[in-house]
Design an enzyme around this catalytic site. Structure first.
Site, PDB file in Angstrom:
ATOM      1  N   GLU A  18      -3.112   7.781  -5.421  1.00 11.62           N
ATOM      2  CA  GLU A  18      -3.605   7.087  -6.325  1.00 11.62           C
ATOM      3  C   GLU A  18      -4.637   7.635  -6.959  1.00 11.62           C
ATOM      4  O   GLU A  18      -5.305   7.474  -6.268  1.00 11.62           O
ATOM      5  CB  GLU A  18      -3.603   5.529  -6.307  1.00 11.62           C
ATOM      6  CG  GLU A  18      -2.975   4.636  -6.069  1.00 11.62           C
ATOM      7  CD  GLU A  18      -2.650   3.527  -5.187  1.00 11.62           C
ATOM      8  OE1 GLU A  18      -3.680   3.256  -6.242  1.00 11.62           O
ATOM      9  OE2 GLU A  18      -1.548   2.859  -4.790  1.00 11.62           O
TER      10      GLU A  18
ATOM     11  N   ARG B 198       0.420  -1.388  -0.095  1.00  8.40           N
ATOM     12  CA  ARG B 198      -0.106  -0.156   0.372  1.00  8.40           C
ATOM     13  C   ARG B 198       1.034   1.014  -0.348  1.00  8.40           C
ATOM     14  O   ARG B 198       1.901   1.184   0.927  1.00  8.40           O
ATOM     15  CB  ARG B 198      -1.102   0.238   0.892  1.00  8.40           C
ATOM     16  CG  ARG B 198      -2.532  -0.804   1.558  1.00  8.40           C
ATOM     17  CD  ARG B 198      -3.282  -0.471   0.319  1.00  8.40           C
ATOM     18  NE  ARG B 198      -4.021  -1.207  -0.334  1.00  8.40           N
ATOM     19  CZ  ARG B 198      -4.649  -2.370  -1.007  1.00  8.40           C
ATOM     20  NH1 ARG B 198      -3.408  -2.641  -1.871  1.00  8.40           N
ATOM     21  NH2 ARG B 198      -5.791  -2.545  -1.293  1.00  8.40           N
TER      22      ARG B 198
ATOM     23  N   HIS C 119      -0.730   0.035  -9.897  1.00  8.90           N
ATOM     24  CA  HIS C 119      -1.323  -1.222  -8.644  1.00  8.90           C
ATOM     25  C   HIS C 119      -1.753  -2.073  -9.695  1.00  8.90           C
ATOM     26  O   HIS C 119      -3.074  -2.031  -9.399  1.00  8.90           O
ATOM     27  CB  HIS C 119      -2.397  -0.085  -8.023  1.00  8.90           C
ATOM     28  CG  HIS C 119      -2.606  -0.825  -6.852  1.00  8.90           C
ATOM     29  ND1 HIS C 119      -3.468   0.182  -5.690  1.00  8.90           N
ATOM     30  CD2 HIS C 119      -2.645  -2.488  -6.049  1.00  8.90           C
ATOM     31  CE1 HIS C 119      -3.555  -0.848  -4.446  1.00  8.90           C
ATOM     32  NE2 HIS C 119      -3.173  -2.125  -4.584  1.00  8.90           N
TER      33      HIS C 119
HETATM   34  C1  GLV Z   1      -4.731  -4.658  -3.872  1.00 10.18           C
HETATM   35  O1  GLV Z   1      -4.421  -4.565  -3.940  1.00 10.18           O
HETATM   36  C2  GLV Z   1      -5.143  -5.710  -2.772  1.00 10.18           C
HETATM   37  O2  GLV Z   1      -5.607  -5.581  -2.069  1.00 10.18           O
HETATM   38  O3  GLV Z   1      -6.337  -7.157  -3.665  1.00 10.18           O
END
Ligand code: GLV
Ligand code: GLV
Length: 325
Positions: free
Chosen positions: A268, A239, A286
């Site tokens: 983001e 994260r 991401h």
């Molecule tokens: C992606 O970042 C997730 O948490 O699945």
């Protein structure tokens, strides 16, 4: 009895939607973008179940907008820092995530970032595509060795341990931090449990696999970056807010560390000023769990959880367990 109503906040694999449609009235956000807060508040009204994304903040206001018939919010993600668990528990709404099925995809993606950063893949590819390559040069794009170096893993959970296991292919020394040591893992992978100071000081590659919590916010800031080796590489596919991104930009500019590979960002899709101008960082949007197989497996989990809860059974992946008591 009329069919239950399920809302999906953004298109996920068609196969998942089709499975849900066999049982429920299913509506999907028609836009190829995240919903605004206003749109989300409207869209969830009178739904029995909502399938949400990590970009949807699900708080008391959204749960109240959904109404008291809403039984489950199923996150199409393993991370759930977008959820207000207490607000859901207070309203008797079950919240679920998609653990397990994306561990390998995410761990492999962290490796892709690590290797791409160490060997300057993105930067050198930009150079070739720009028509600037005029022949083999012994001193061009000199990177860092990966084999026989020290790999630091912050957080040896499901994804962190998968990531660490894959280091065996590169004969790396593994050091890690976690809430407590894992003797079995250490024996099997010749890994060493260390404190954060040692992790920062000794890692040639440091990869973050922590959940985002108040206590892990800015786990890596200016002081931590200064404690790392000047040849070190930081990897983050967990994260964004685990890292103080402004401090990282400053550190990369001043060569406090050698490079970084980032899948996630603090705000983001906005990047910290200057980040995208740096060549010693690999930036991707991401996508750590973005594979055909993994996205389908995530779809199966959200579907199973929704079906179970709407049939009055306990879900498999409840994250606010209090609600089941
Ligand atoms: C992606 O970042 C997730 O948490 O699945
Ligand atoms: C590189 O291509 C080499 O042959 O050393």
């Amino acid at each position: 009895m009329s069919k239950s109503s399920v809302y999906v906040t953004r298109m996920i694999p068609q196969q998942t939607i089709d499975t849900l449609r066999e049982r429920y009235d299913v509506e999907v956000n028609p836009h190829d973008r995240a919903l605004t807060k206003e749109e989300l508040l409207q869209a969830v009204r009178r739904r029995d179940a909502v399938i949400s994304l990590l970009t949807d903040k699900i708080d008391g206001e959204v749960l109240d907008a959904a109404g008291p018939q809403c039984k489950i919010i199923a996150n199409y993600a393993v991370g759930f820092n977008n959820f207000d668990l207490d607000a859901a528990t207070a309203r008797g709404v079950i919240m679920t995530n998609t653990p397990g099925v994306l561990d390998d995809a995410t761990a492999t993606h962290a490796w892709a970032l690590l290797l791409a950063t160490a060997r300057r893949i993105s930067e050198s590819e930009r150079y070739v595509r720009a028509g600037r390559w005029h022949g083999w040069a012994p001193m061009a794009f000199i990177g860092q060795d990966v084999d026989n170096t020290t790999l630091g893993v912050a957080g040896l959970g499901r994804i962190g341990s998968k990531f660490a296991r894959k280091a065996a292919a590169f004969d790396m020394n593994i050091i890690y931090t976690d809430a407590k040591p894992n003797a079995e893992f250490e024996r099997q992978y010749n890994a060493r449990f260390v404190d954060k100071t040692t992790l920062l000081r000794e890692s040639d590659y440091l990869s973050l696999h922590l959940p985002l919590l108040p206590e892990t916010h800015h786990y890596i800031g200016a002081a931590e970056l200064s404690a790392m080796k000047p040849t070190a590489v930081l990897i983050n596919a967990a994260r964004g807010p685990l890292v103080d991104e402004k401090a990282l930009v400053a550190a990369l500019k001043q060569n406090v560390i050698w490079g970084a590979g980032l899948d996630v960002f603090e705000d983001e899709p906005v990047l910290a000023p200057g980040l995208a101008e740096l060549d010693n960082v690999v930036i991707v949007p991401h996508i750590a769990s973005a594979t055909t197989q993994t996205r389908l497996a995530m779809g199966k989990i959200v579907t199973d959880n929704v079906i179970r809860v709407l049939s009055g059974e306990a879900p498999l992946n409840c994250i606010n367990l209090q609600v089941l008591k």
